[in-house]
Design a protein around this motif. Structure first.
Motif, PDB file in Angstrom:
ATOM      1  N   GLN A 317       0.851  -1.258   0.162  1.00  0.00           N
ATOM      2  CA  GLN A 317      -0.005   0.039  -0.128  1.00  0.00           C
ATOM      3  C   GLN A 317       0.924   1.220   0.049  1.00  0.00           C
ATOM      4  OE1 GLN A 317      -2.470  -0.555   3.439  1.00  0.00           O
ATOM      5  NE2 GLN A 317      -3.980  -1.598   2.114  1.00  0.00           N
ATOM      6  N   VAL A 318       0.380   2.306  -0.407  1.00  0.00           N
ATOM      7  CA  VAL A 318       1.099   3.746  -0.704  1.00  0.00           C
ATOM      8  C   VAL A 318       0.604   4.637   0.599  1.00  0.00           C
ATOM      9  CG1 VAL A 318       1.414   3.540  -3.114  1.00  0.00           C
ATOM     10  CG2 VAL A 318      -0.634   4.606  -2.210  1.00  0.00           C
ATOM     11  N   TYR A 319      -0.131   3.953   1.680  1.00  0.00           N
ATOM     12  CA  TYR A 319      -0.160   4.700   2.914  1.00  0.00           C
ATOM     13  C   TYR A 319       1.287   4.705   3.508  1.00  0.00           C
ATOM     14  CZ  TYR A 319      -5.208   4.294   2.355  1.00  0.00           C
ATOM     15  OH  TYR A 319      -6.543   4.469   2.175  1.00  0.00           O
ATOM     16  N   GLU A 320       1.452   5.569   4.482  1.00  0.00           N
ATOM     17  CA  GLU A 320       2.893   5.738   5.118  1.00  0.00           C
ATOM     18  C   GLU A 320       3.290   4.231   5.683  1.00  0.00           C
ATOM     19  OE1 GLU A 320       4.563   9.183   5.660  1.00  0.00           O
ATOM     20  OE2 GLU A 320       3.491   8.800   3.930  1.00  0.00           O
ATOM     21  N   GLY A 321       2.540   3.456   6.370  1.00  0.00           N
ATOM     22  CA  GLY A 321       2.862   2.250   6.789  1.00  0.00           C
ATOM     23  C   GLY A 321       3.522   1.374   5.722  1.00  0.00           C
ATOM     24  N   GLY A 322       3.289   1.694   4.536  1.00  0.00           N
ATOM     25  CA  GLY A 322       3.862   0.508   3.270  1.00  0.00           C
ATOM     26  C   GLY A 322       5.083   1.250   2.838  1.00  0.00           C
ATOM     27  N   ILE A 323       5.425   2.537   2.954  1.00  0.00           N
ATOM     28  CA  ILE A 323       6.317   3.296   2.239  1.00  0.00           C
ATOM     29  C   ILE A 323       7.377   3.900   2.821  1.00  0.00           C
ATOM     30  CG2 ILE A 323       5.195   3.297   0.075  1.00  0.00           C
ATOM     31  CD1 ILE A 323       4.486   6.222   0.648  1.00  0.00           C
ATOM     32  N   ARG A 324       6.997   4.310   4.248  1.00  0.00           N
ATOM     33  CA  ARG A 324       7.852   4.862   5.145  1.00  0.00           C
ATOM     34  C   ARG A 324       8.562   3.965   6.353  1.00  0.00           C
ATOM     35  NH1 ARG A 324       5.993   9.505   9.260  1.00  0.00           N
ATOM     36  NH2 ARG A 324       7.760   9.824  10.634  1.00  0.00           N
ATOM     37  N   THR A 325       9.936   3.791   6.266  1.00  0.00           N
ATOM     38  CA  THR A 325      10.501   2.682   6.989  1.00  0.00           C
ATOM     39  C   THR A 325      11.643   2.992   7.734  1.00  0.00           C
ATOM     40  OG1 THR A 325      12.049   2.110   4.965  1.00  0.00           O
ATOM     41  CG2 THR A 325       9.911   1.036   5.242  1.00  0.00           C
ATOM     42  N   PRO A 326      11.908   2.133   8.707  1.00  0.00           N
ATOM     43  CA  PRO A 326      13.067   2.523   9.537  1.00  0.00           C
ATOM     44  C   PRO A 326      14.442   2.838   8.781  1.00  0.00           C
ATOM     45  CG  PRO A 326      12.018   0.665  10.707  1.00  0.00           C
ATOM     46  CD  PRO A 326      11.389   0.884   9.384  1.00  0.00           C
ATOM     47  N   ALA A 327      15.226   3.860   8.889  1.00  0.00           N
ATOM     48  CA  ALA A 327      16.381   4.201   8.060  1.00  0.00           C
ATOM     49  C   ALA A 327      17.233   5.027   9.108  1.00  0.00           C
ATOM     50  CB  ALA A 327      15.996   4.840   6.890  1.00  0.00           C
ATOM     51  N   PHE A 328      18.471   4.853   8.502  1.00  0.00           N
ATOM     52  CA  PHE A 328      19.388   5.710   9.092  1.00  0.00           C
ATOM     53  C   PHE A 328      20.909   5.557   8.456  1.00  0.00           C
ATOM     54  CE2 PHE A 328      20.383   1.420  11.214  1.00  0.00           C
ATOM     55  CZ  PHE A 328      21.508   1.272  10.902  1.00  0.00           C
ATOM     56  N   VAL A 329      21.713   6.384   8.455  1.00  0.00           N
ATOM     57  CA  VAL A 329      22.958   6.321   7.837  1.00  0.00           C
ATOM     58  C   VAL A 329      24.113   6.673   8.929  1.00  0.00           C
ATOM     59  CG1 VAL A 329      22.995   9.006   7.446  1.00  0.00           C
ATOM     60  CG2 VAL A 329      24.568   7.486   6.168  1.00  0.00           C
ATOM     61  N   ASN A 330      25.358   6.170   9.020  1.00  0.00           N
ATOM     62  CA  ASN A 330      26.248   5.783  10.004  1.00  0.00           C
ATOM     63  C   ASN A 330      27.549   6.094   9.184  1.00  0.00           C
ATOM     64  OD1 ASN A 330      28.500   4.823  11.831  1.00  0.00           O
ATOM     65  ND2 ASN A 330      26.584   4.818  13.316  1.00  0.00           N
ATOM     66  N   TRP A 331      28.254   7.108   9.690  1.00  0.00           N
ATOM     67  CA  TRP A 331      29.884   7.022   9.153  1.00  0.00           C
ATOM     68  C   TRP A 331      30.448   7.548  10.629  1.00  0.00           C
ATOM     69  CZ3 TRP A 331      31.610  10.175   4.202  1.00  0.00           C
ATOM     70  CH2 TRP A 331      32.779   9.893   4.213  1.00  0.00           C
ATOM     71  N   ALA A 332      31.041   6.760  11.256  1.00  0.00           N
ATOM     72  CA  ALA A 332      31.706   6.917  12.609  1.00  0.00           C
ATOM     73  C   ALA A 332      32.955   8.014  12.285  1.00  0.00           C
ATOM     74  CB  ALA A 332      32.261   5.707  13.071  1.00  0.00           C
ATOM     75  N   GLY A 333      33.663   8.364  11.191  1.00  0.00           N
ATOM     76  CA  GLY A 333      34.856   9.151  11.123  1.00  0.00           C
ATOM     77  C   GLY A 333      34.235  10.461  10.714  1.00  0.00           C
ATOM     78  N   ARG A 334      33.023  10.521  10.103  1.00  0.00           N
ATOM     79  CA  ARG A 334      32.726  11.881   9.560  1.00  0.00           C
ATOM     80  C   ARG A 334      31.351  12.623  10.145  1.00  0.00           C
ATOM     81  NH1 ARG A 334      36.607  14.218   6.149  1.00  0.00           N
ATOM     82  NH2 ARG A 334      37.667  12.499   5.278  1.00  0.00           N
ATOM     83  N   LEU A 335      30.172  11.788  10.266  1.00  0.00           N
ATOM     84  CA  LEU A 335      28.837  12.415  10.739  1.00  0.00           C
ATOM     85  C   LEU A 335      28.669  12.292  12.152  1.00  0.00           C
ATOM     86  CD1 LEU A 335      26.484  10.535   8.324  1.00  0.00           C
ATOM     87  CD2 LEU A 335      27.147  12.878   8.331  1.00  0.00           C
ATOM     88  N   LYS A 336      28.258  13.275  12.716  1.00  0.00           N
ATOM     89  CA  LYS A 336      27.992  13.376  14.189  1.00  0.00           C
ATOM     90  C   LYS A 336      26.392  12.962  14.163  1.00  0.00           C
ATOM     91  CE  LYS A 336      31.094  17.061  15.612  1.00  0.00           C
ATOM     92  NZ  LYS A 336      31.256  18.447  16.030  1.00  0.00           N
ATOM     93  N   PRO A 337      26.122  12.270  15.656  1.00  0.00           N
ATOM     94  CA  PRO A 337      24.731  11.917  15.757  1.00  0.00           C
ATOM     95  C   PRO A 337      23.415  12.851  15.595  1.00  0.00           C
ATOM     96  CG  PRO A 337      26.339  11.075  17.407  1.00  0.00           C
ATOM     97  CD  PRO A 337      26.792  12.255  16.570  1.00  0.00           C
ATOM     98  N   GLY A 338      22.398  12.657  15.006  1.00  0.00           N
ATOM     99  CA  GLY A 338      21.436  13.654  15.002  1.00  0.00           C
ATOM    100  C   GLY A 338      20.193  12.802  14.156  1.00  0.00           C
ATOM    101  N   LYS A 339      19.325  13.704  13.922  1.00  0.00           N
ATOM    102  CA  LYS A 339      18.068  13.161  13.342  1.00  0.00           C
ATOM    103  C   LYS A 339      17.482  14.214  12.220  1.00  0.00           C
ATOM    104  CE  LYS A 339      13.536  11.444  14.911  1.00  0.00           C
ATOM    105  NZ  LYS A 339      12.582  10.907  16.071  1.00  0.00           N
ATOM    106  N   VAL A 340      17.092  13.423  11.059  1.00  0.00           N
ATOM    107  CA  VAL A 340      16.717  14.314  10.047  1.00  0.00           C
ATOM    108  C   VAL A 340      15.325  14.102   9.802  1.00  0.00           C
ATOM    109  CG1 VAL A 340      16.832  14.629   7.569  1.00  0.00           C
ATOM    110  CG2 VAL A 340      18.929  14.429   8.685  1.00  0.00           C
ATOM    111  N   HIS A 341      14.377  15.042   9.722  1.00  0.00           N
ATOM    112  CA  HIS A 341      12.912  14.873   9.623  1.00  0.00           C
ATOM    113  C   HIS A 341      12.447  15.175   8.276  1.00  0.00           C
ATOM    114  CE1 HIS A 341      12.026  14.355  13.970  1.00  0.00           C
ATOM    115  NE2 HIS A 341      12.645  15.330  14.200  1.00  0.00           N
TER     116      HIS A 341
END
Length: 462
Positions: A317-341
């Motif tokens: 389904q194209v409701y949010e539950g079908g197309i919005r999923t857990p996700a993250f990006v991690n780069w220990a040497g470059r990125l600082k922790p945070g959250k993108v909305h």
């Protein structure tokens, strides 16, 4: 009914402006300028299969996912990361930077998806000196002649087709049942599918090489059929007694993610490796709907699968539950922790990763995605307005998002049925505003029609 995790609602409390980035983010420890790093990063893209929004412990699930949680805490959580409502379309979008419907694809496909000669993410990175490998589920053409090595991968391993039996590695009964392979050559291999994918990935990471690598790890977990080893099943029963096999599968996959990270540390590559994680679509929610019977081996039919609460809808389904999923990006040497909305899309990863690797194509690849690194890195907190587009399974539905507004079209024999949602105020898609917002609906319908006209421009020829 399964009890909703108590912490879930806080993940749908929207900021008042799309694009605000919460937390301290920076691309470079020493510089805020956006430029390709001096040293090309290794890149690992991990894709879970049918993992629900509510099935990671950092979203409040009772299923413990400590390795995934650790990567989220040390990385950048992507709160509105969108994919397709089913598996093959998401994989096509990831590896092409284009909407799946440009290839005429909207459903799981065992036939060839990409036209011969398509430059994929793997091929682009390989042109920049990367060694490229895949271990897991391909599902972009289920015969060896359409396998990963034909589309930019140096090394390939896993299922050419879709989800497989965990121990016999067999796809559904039919032409593509035998699907397990290495380097596009079918083979027989013993072991649980999650363990085999993890071992192959670790072996790839720790192989001697002089240059960078790109590793694509599309797990078959937590896709049915499920048959977890006794120790994992015991843990699954403790975590979620109503879904022991599913919980065990998610925990097992999380452990495999931990093995991959540990191998990076052992190889001395942790700080120079970018890790991207997401699920290919939302959770299935219902039991396997009789589908388990199509797999050789015999599997139970009645165990419920993924949860997407408090999002509406499910896989397909194209409701949010079908197309919005857990996700993250991690780069220990470059990125600082945070959250993108900010709303991001799976089509964005090829443009983004190609830019980081220094790839510039001599021809127009017709990307629908855009380079999102300034957003992920925190260089900008006010991304440009954009339109996001989805063709649903079998073109029976479609969706388009512009800003906070999302239009859904259900194509019925009697005519189209429309729904309009304000995702800022109503992320659970409970209040249809189409009747009260007729002008907005008309505008979004036209944008949807414009996108649709660009479909089917790269359909493989028989």
């Amino acid at each position: 009914m399964h009890r909703r995790p108590s912490r879930m609602k806080r993940y749908l409390q929207r900021p008042k402006r799309v694009g605000v980035v919460w937390g301290l983010l920076a691309l470079f420890v020493s510089s805020g300028a956006y430029a390709a790093p001096d040293k090309q990063p290794n890149i690992i893209v991990i894709v879970a299969d049918d993992l629900g929004w509510a099935d990671v412990s950092y979203h409040g699930s009772p299923i413990p996912t400590p390795n995934i949680d650790r990567l989220v805490r040390g990385g950048v959580e992507l709160d509105q990361h969108y994919v397709a409502p089913m598996c093959t379309p998401t994989r096509a979008a990831l590896l092409s930077g284009r909407y799946w419907s440009r290839f005429g694809n909207t459903s799981p496909s065992n036939t060839q998806v990409f036209p011969t000669g398509t430059l994929t993410l793997a091929g682009a990175l390989r042109s920049r000196g990367y060694e490229t490998g895949i271990s897991g589920k391909w599902h972009l053409g289920s015969l060896p002649k359409w396998g990963p090595k034909k589309f930019g991968f140096d090394r390939s391993h896993g299922s050419l087709a879709g989800g497989v039996g965990p121990w016999n590695h067999a796809y559904k009964r039919g032409e593509y049942t035998r699907t397990w392979h290495r380097n596009d050559v079918l083979l027989t291999e013993e072991g649980h599918v999650t363990d085999l994918i993890a071992a192959e990935s670790v072996g790839f990471i720790t192989s001697p090489r002089k240059g960078p690598f790109f590793l694509y790890v599309p797990f078959t977990a937590v896709h049915h059929p499920l048959d977890e080893p006794p120790e994992w099943l015991r843990r699954g029963r403790q975590a979620d007694p109503k879904r022991p096999q599913y919980a065990a599968s998610a925990m097992h996959m999380d452990d495999a993610v931990g093995q991959i990270v540990k191998s990076l540390e052992t190889a001395g590559q942790r700080d120079n490796t970018l890790i991207v994680f997401f699920s290919d679509n939302g959770g299935t929610i219902n039991p396997a709907d009789g589908d388990n019977a199509r797999y050789p081996g015999g599997y139970p039919e009645n165990e419920p699968l993924g949860l997407n609460e408090p999002l509406r809808g499910r896989k397909t389904q194209v409701y949010e539950g079908g197309i919005r999923t857990p996700a993250f990006v991690n780069w220990a040497g470059r990125l600082k922790p945070g959250k993108v909305h900010s709303p991001l899309h799976v089509v964005d990863w090829m443009p983004t990763l190609c830019k980081l690797a220094g790839h510039e194509s001599a021809s127009d690849l017709k990307w629908d995605g855009r380079d999102i690194w300034p957003i992920v890195s925190g260089e900008t907190t006010t991304p440009k307005s954009r339109v996001l587009y989805w063709q649903g399974v079998g073109r029976r539905s479609a969706a388009l998002r512009q800003g906070n507004w999302k239009l859904i079209v259900h194509r019925k024999k009697a005519g189209d049925e429309l729904e309009l949602f304000d995702l800022e105020e109503d992320p659970g898609e409970k209040q249809d505003l189409s009747a009260a917002q007729s002008q907005r609906v008309a505008k979004l319908k036209q944008l949807l029609a414009d996108e649709t006209t660009r479909d089917n421009d790269a359909v493989p020829q028989p």
